[in-house]
Design a protein around this motif. Sequence first.
Motif, PDB file in Angstrom:
ATOM      1  N   ASP A  62      -1.420  -6.773  13.782  1.00 41.20           N
ATOM      2  CA  ASP A  62      -2.448  -5.801  13.919  1.00 41.20           C
ATOM      3  C   ASP A  62      -2.120  -4.831  12.914  1.00 41.20           C
ATOM      4  O   ASP A  62      -3.079  -4.235  12.093  1.00 41.20           O
ATOM      5  N   ARG A  63      -0.864  -4.249  12.953  1.00 40.05           N
ATOM      6  CA  ARG A  63      -0.477  -3.231  11.742  1.00 40.05           C
ATOM      7  C   ARG A  63      -0.447  -3.825  10.411  1.00 40.05           C
ATOM      8  O   ARG A  63      -1.087  -3.037   9.552  1.00 40.05           O
ATOM      9  N   ARG A 104      -3.977  -4.281   8.837  1.00 37.61           N
ATOM     10  CA  ARG A 104      -4.750  -3.004   8.646  1.00 37.61           C
ATOM     11  C   ARG A 104      -4.212  -2.427   7.254  1.00 37.61           C
ATOM     12  O   ARG A 104      -4.725  -1.881   6.426  1.00 37.61           O
ATOM     13  N   THR A 105      -2.900  -2.602   7.193  1.00 39.82           N
ATOM     14  CA  THR A 105      -2.165  -2.249   5.932  1.00 39.82           C
ATOM     15  C   THR A 105      -2.662  -2.996   4.502  1.00 39.82           C
ATOM     16  O   THR A 105      -2.891  -2.608   3.478  1.00 39.82           O
ATOM     17  N   GLN A 149      -5.514  -3.971   4.048  1.00 38.61           N
ATOM     18  CA  GLN A 149      -6.961  -3.504   3.511  1.00 38.61           C
ATOM     19  C   GLN A 149      -6.925  -2.556   2.432  1.00 38.61           C
ATOM     20  O   GLN A 149      -7.404  -1.265   2.522  1.00 38.61           O
ATOM     21  N   SER A 177      -4.010 -14.893   6.948  1.00 41.29           N
ATOM     22  CA  SER A 177      -4.490 -13.749   6.285  1.00 41.29           C
ATOM     23  C   SER A 177      -4.032 -13.771   4.790  1.00 41.29           C
ATOM     24  O   SER A 177      -4.651 -13.227   3.950  1.00 41.29           O
ATOM     25  N   VAL A 206       1.307   1.458   9.053  1.00 42.48           N
ATOM     26  CA  VAL A 206       0.105   1.032   8.657  1.00 42.48           C
ATOM     27  C   VAL A 206      -0.400   1.816   7.529  1.00 42.48           C
ATOM     28  O   VAL A 206      -0.067   3.299   7.705  1.00 42.48           O
ATOM     29  N   ARG A 246      -2.673   3.588   4.837  1.00 47.79           N
ATOM     30  CA  ARG A 246      -4.077   3.862   4.548  1.00 47.79           C
ATOM     31  C   ARG A 246      -4.736   2.936   3.457  1.00 47.79           C
ATOM     32  O   ARG A 246      -4.081   2.643   2.343  1.00 47.79           O
ATOM     33  N   PRO A 247      -5.980   2.820   3.518  1.00 45.47           N
ATOM     34  CA  PRO A 247      -6.518   1.775   2.632  1.00 45.47           C
ATOM     35  C   PRO A 247      -6.482   2.452   1.258  1.00 45.47           C
ATOM     36  O   PRO A 247      -6.175   1.443   0.119  1.00 45.47           O
ATOM     37  N   CYS A 274       0.624   7.033   5.408  1.00 45.86           N
ATOM     38  CA  CYS A 274       0.762   6.024   6.203  1.00 45.86           C
ATOM     39  C   CYS A 274       1.076   6.559   7.597  1.00 45.86           C
ATOM     40  O   CYS A 274       1.448   7.729   7.784  1.00 45.86           O
TER      41      CYS A 274
END
Length: 522
Positions: free
Chosen positions: A123-124, A127-128, A130, A160, A199, A201-202, A307
């Motif tokens: 899950d981490r 998100r990374t 994206q 993915s 993670v 951030r986008p 992050c």
Amino acid sequence: MTVAGRDDHREPGAAAVASGVVALLVVAAAWTTITLWAAGHIWLIREPGTPLEIVVGVVLAAVLGFVLLGGIRALSIALAYPVLRRVEQRQATRRTATIPGDTVAVPARVAILLCTANDFAPDRLARTMQQTHPDVETFVLDDSTDPEVRARVDRFAAESGATVVRRPERTGFKAGNLNHFFSLGIDHDAYVVVDADQVLRPDFVERALARLTSPSVGIVQGRQLIHDDTSAFARRFGGLLRTHIAVTQASRSRFGFSMFMGRGALITAACVTAVGRFPEVVMEDLAFSVEARRAGQHIVWAPEALCSEDYPIDYAAFRKQQSKFAQGSAEFLRRYLGRVLVSPIRVREKVDLLLDCLATPVSSGLAIALFLVNLLPTGPYGLGFLPQQEAIALGFCGAAPLLPEAVRTFRRRGFLRAVVFFVQASALYTSTLWLTLSSMVRVAAGGRARFVITPKLRGRTSVLSLLREVLVAVVAVTLAFVVAHGPGAAMVFVMMTAAAIWMHLLDRRGDRATPEDDARSA
């Protein structure tokens, strides 16, 4: 990109050697000044009557001098942060409209390199991945040995589009994992190194690329936030790491040694080529930082590139992390101190590195020094060796690293909460002093530093580990009774042991997380 090893025996230039001498002289001058001040106060309250007392006073003053020097540095960093934070905010405002803006040869192809070993969190990473930057490829550098984890990695990659990279031999720790990837000749313009619990951030990649304003910028270090929802321990103490990173990096990036932290950072292909390899040591982040600076590459602190990561989930995980840091610090000092001194980096960077690297062993050694000093009989007026002024100064210096988060807690939650936090945080680090000292001594004496991955699942503090702490305290108290006819000299070890037991009990009592939280943090 195939990366060959670089020659580690490059002859240092005269200017580099001279700057190393200057750095040593600066540190020595500051240390000597504070040591003389401490010695003066020691001799004021207790005039030496024997050669042993002279030696003891000098040794104590010397240790106090370095501890106080480190405390002054920590206080200076903390006091400078409010001003530096406003500077960072103004710069961030001006930079908001310039992404990617006025960059120099902004790399187009970026690879995210996730290093994992039995701690993969799909899950981490999802998100990374994206990222708003259009050309980002993800590689999972999987050192896992657990078949179930490896299967989980493969399933995620199939769903993915990430690429899994494994190596036949798991040597060289995390650095060896990265070196294996770079040896495969998979070319990109820049690489973002992340850990399994992180993670991005986008907009992380875009913001990091925007910091490449000069061809000499080889590393852009982002700012770490903390996932404080994984456990009560993380909620209680996670702010320490978040604030420490923000405060120290803001000052060190301007006035000292700007450091690559091993994760949450973008590294250009030119930097990787210039350095050659990640040094295969426990503290590969600090060692790579030094090698990058030796190669003429600059490290930029980018607080707007955000992050987040996990804080140790419980006290047992925290102790393992602290042991790893202590072993890595000792290994770095043993293998890299001389290289730092003769490297072609600025004097202020060398001074900052010296103070930072020596702070942990000297501070931990202070407990031993105080114990041995207090074994000696008191002076003719019942006075010991430690004057009140030094004791107060030591208290301030010991509290300095905790002050930024204590102030933040006071502003957000009030005075009482700040006091409770400060007492608990002080006990937390006091509880690991013997662990830190013993880990460093073992490696400094020639032992092998061990790369320990911080556990992501709750465990229990080893009973054997706590028993070792109790045994050390019992031995110290016994020796104090035999030599000094009382337990007073051993109180420092008693405090360490009491703090360790308290942290263990506090962790067990305070954590009420659910099984769903455990699954999410795995």
